[in-house]
Design an enzyme around this catalytic site. Structure first.
Site, PDB file in Angstrom:
ATOM      1  N   ASP A  48      15.277  14.321   1.198  1.00  0.00           N
ATOM      2  CA  ASP A  48      15.181  13.059   1.941  1.00  0.00           C
ATOM      3  C   ASP A  48      15.712  13.234   3.365  1.00  0.00           C
ATOM      4  OD1 ASP A  48      14.968   9.863   1.543  1.00  0.00           O
ATOM      5  OD2 ASP A  48      16.723  10.335   2.778  1.00  0.00           O
ATOM      6  N   TYR A  53      17.763  10.611  11.567  1.00  0.00           N
ATOM      7  CA  TYR A  53      18.823  11.579  11.277  1.00  0.00           C
ATOM      8  C   TYR A  53      18.816  12.725  12.283  1.00  0.00           C
ATOM      9  CZ  TYR A  53      18.646   9.380   6.585  1.00  0.00           C
ATOM     10  OH  TYR A  53      18.637   8.508   5.527  1.00  0.00           O
ATOM     11  N   LYS A  78      11.309   8.790   7.367  1.00  0.00           N
ATOM     12  CA  LYS A  78      11.359   7.348   7.614  1.00  0.00           C
ATOM     13  C   LYS A  78      11.016   7.018   9.060  1.00  0.00           C
ATOM     14  CE  LYS A  78      15.154   7.357   4.331  1.00  0.00           C
ATOM     15  NZ  LYS A  78      15.574   8.757   4.528  1.00  0.00           N
ATOM     16  N   HIS A 111      12.519   2.376   7.865  1.00  0.00           N
ATOM     17  CA  HIS A 111      13.936   2.678   7.641  1.00  0.00           C
ATOM     18  C   HIS A 111      14.795   1.429   7.434  1.00  0.00           C
ATOM     19  CE1 HIS A 111      17.035   6.081   8.517  1.00  0.00           C
ATOM     20  NE2 HIS A 111      17.429   5.323   7.526  1.00  0.00           N
TER      21      HIS A 111
END
Length: 272
Positions: A48, A53, A78, A111
């Site tokens: 994931d 990120y 996402k 997200h």
């Protein structure tokens, strides 16, 4: 069969490995690359990540370098939370695919229903626009499943009422002490599968006396109790670690917490 090798089946028939490897707060570069390589080496087949990120490139490289066939690894990314337009969602997806260097994605999620800088802002129209772009990509075969993250029942209904495809997944914060009952009940009602991010309460649960008492009873770690709890609740936990020993331990959850002990864990209050 060990849990690490077991799957859930989404509403569209796509199989999702029961335990995922989370990469939130893992730095791009060597740390993300090596962590994902260790996870894959030790049996994880569900990774994931997210554009937010800022580690997609390293995650993608580790997956490609692992030697494991791409189709054997379930990869999620996402759409950044502030992107609330059709065109923006298409552009962001293409950027994600360039970073990962893949030709398809297993799961793509919005997200959050609002920008992280404006939590709680009403973005119904923008969420519908972004989700419709994801529906297009799904129909084109570029994504195997689509969904949402951090969506409440109201936000979920907005998508269901204005879009064609009911989300396959809602990824939410879920751990002992944070039951999210209303959201989970709503997801179950609409056959939306729930993924549990931060199953260890971002580490805060590991020193909780009740959890440690139960862990001692089963001769496992507090982290293993937290992960097993999420599994017994029918969710897919996404534990994160950069230490190989813990990465391995987080998969060793082939035990059963008794119904009595589950009730004790249910009673833990979010007071940490």
């Amino acid at each position: 069969m060990k849990v690490i090798n077991e799957y859930y089946t989404l509403s569209n028939g796509v199989k999702l490995p029961k335990i995922g490897f989370g990469t939130w707060q893992i730095k791009d570069g060597d740390e993300a690359y090596e962590s994902v390589m260790m996870a894959l080496k030790n049996g994880y087949r569900h990774i994931d990540t997210a554009e937010g990120y800022q580690n997609e490139a390293s995650v993608g490289k580790a997956i490609r370098d692992s030697g494991i066939p791409r189709h054997e690894i379930f990869v999620t990314s996402k759409l950044e939370s502030h992107i609330k337009s059709y065109e923006g969602a298409i552009e962001a997806f293409n950027k994600t695919m360039q970073a990962l260097e893949f030709d398809y994605l297993d799961l793509f999620l919005i997200h959050a229903p609002w920008p992280w800088s404006e939590i709680g802002k009403e973005c119904h129209e923008g969420n519908v626009a972004a989700y419709k772009a994801m529906e297009k990509l799904y129909k084109e075969g570029k994504i195997r499943a689509i969904g949402i993250s951090n969506f409440s029942p109201v936000d979920i209904d907005n998508i269901i009422n204005h879009c064609e495809i009911v989300p396959h997944v809602n990824q939410i914060a879920y751990y002992i002490g944070l039951d999210q009952k209303a959201t989970i009940d709503h997801c179950n009602k609409h056959n939306i599968f729930v993924e549990a991010y931060s199953p260890l309460g971002t580490g805060r649960l590991l020193n909780h006396p009740t959890i440690n008492e139960i862990a001692d009873k089963y001769d496992v770690s507090a982290a293993q109790i937290c992960i097993r709890y999420c599994l017994q609740k029918g969710t897919a936990p996404l534990p994160k670690s950069t230490h190989e020993g813990r990465i391995i331990m987080n998969t060793q959850v082939d035990f059963e917490i008794s119904s009595e002990d589950m009730l004790i864990l249910d009673s833990v209050k979010k007071d940490f």
